[in-house]
Design a protein around this motif. Sequence first.
Motif, short mmCIF file in Angstrom:
data_model
loop_
_atom_site.label_atom_id
_atom_site.label_comp_id
_atom_site.label_asym_id
_atom_site.label_seq_id
_atom_site.Cartn_x
_atom_site.Cartn_y
_atom_site.Cartn_z
N ILE A 15 -61.23 -5.65 39.25
CA ILE A 15 -61.23 -5.76 37.78
C ILE A 15 -59.98 -6.47 37.29
O ILE A 15 -60.04 -7.40 36.47
CB ILE A 15 -61.35 -4.37 37.14
CG1 ILE A 15 -62.67 -3.70 37.56
CG2 ILE A 15 -61.23 -4.46 35.63
CD1 ILE A 15 -63.92 -4.46 37.18
N TYR A 21 -67.91 -8.82 39.66
CA TYR A 21 -68.26 -7.43 39.93
C TYR A 21 -69.68 -7.15 39.45
O TYR A 21 -70.01 -7.38 38.28
CB TYR A 21 -67.30 -6.46 39.23
CG TYR A 21 -67.69 -5.00 39.42
CD1 TYR A 21 -67.57 -4.39 40.67
CD2 TYR A 21 -68.24 -4.25 38.38
CE1 TYR A 21 -67.96 -3.08 40.87
CE2 TYR A 21 -68.63 -2.93 38.58
CZ TYR A 21 -68.49 -2.36 39.82
OH TYR A 21 -68.89 -1.05 40.02
N ASP A 23 -72.22 -4.63 38.27
CA ASP A 23 -72.05 -3.34 37.61
C ASP A 23 -72.97 -2.27 38.21
O ASP A 23 -74.16 -2.20 37.90
CB ASP A 23 -72.33 -3.48 36.11
CG ASP A 23 -71.96 -2.23 35.33
OD1 ASP A 23 -71.53 -1.25 35.96
OD2 ASP A 23 -72.10 -2.24 34.10
#
Length: 354
Positions: A15, A21, A23
């Motif tokens: 992050i 990324y 989720d």
Amino acid sequence: MKKLPIGIQTFSKIIQENHYYIDKTPFIKKLESGGYYFLSRPRRFGKSLFLDTLKEAFSGNRELFKGLYLYDNWDWDKKYPVIKVSFGMGVHRTPQELNLKIIEALAQIERNYDIKLTNQTPSGKFYEAIEKLSEKYNQKVVVLIDEYDKPILDRIEEPDIAKENREVLKDFYSVLKDADPYLHLVFITGVSRFSKVSIFSGLNQLNDITLDKEFATICGYTQTELETVFEDRIKDFDKEEVKKWYNGYNWLGESVYNPFDILLLFDKKEFRPYWFETGTPTFLIKMFQKNQYYLPDLENLEVGEEILSNLDIDYIYPENLLFQSGYLTIKDHYRISNKNYYLLTYPNLEVKTS
């Protein structure tokens, strides 16, 4: 473009350093109320990252989740002490080494939370850590265990040592049953699914979600995730070719892409069996060489649930190891007289091109 998180298993690093990324936090929401869970997936499939994400969520680190599902769907006022133990580092050659590594891991918990453990045995220290953290923070404890089975698999070709390591782990995990009043969530991951009797004796409430359709995509990338999160990367490739190479994994739900393969494809811009070349478990290769298994015979193999659900050192089936290590996946399944049966297949080109 964002950075590719190749080999990164730390959620905060992904992050804070602007990596891609996917989720997966909706799955964390499903675990909010607590319980005891077990998940088996192949190596390099995102288990460690998911476990680290769990740690950050239950520790109450809200700002890390900004822009993710969990940010507005979590009780951030509740913070839990978290014990995270990973057996992923190094090779566990003897029971003495394994006991020492457990003690070292618990010593780190002492330093992190400023507590003092006085018991001498690994299991005694583990129980004491859970009890003291619960009392210090007036809150139940979250226990996360990564690669729970590696000390056994490291010595699988030496059954006597593997059995001794199993007994060390069995004693360590037995603490979870007695520590139940102090525990909120226990989440255990590994490559294999050793039988509860051999490893988690007495932990009857352990919920194995390995073949739970609701959690089928907890690790790996779905088609939608690949095309949305990696939209700026996937446009440079033939999607059907990417799918043919890397989308063959199935755990009774939507099929998923191997994340390690996808990240290296985007990085190297060349179709190769990356997972097979670098993620192959050495214990599996040693066993197949020793027993001279002929892998092509396992294509479209039909097996019963008893083979895929349980593994023990005394009764090792090649189909079980292949499935749990990622060489085989479920092509189809059916039920006859209240019994589950599975048709197995190679997940993609990784094995066929080797």
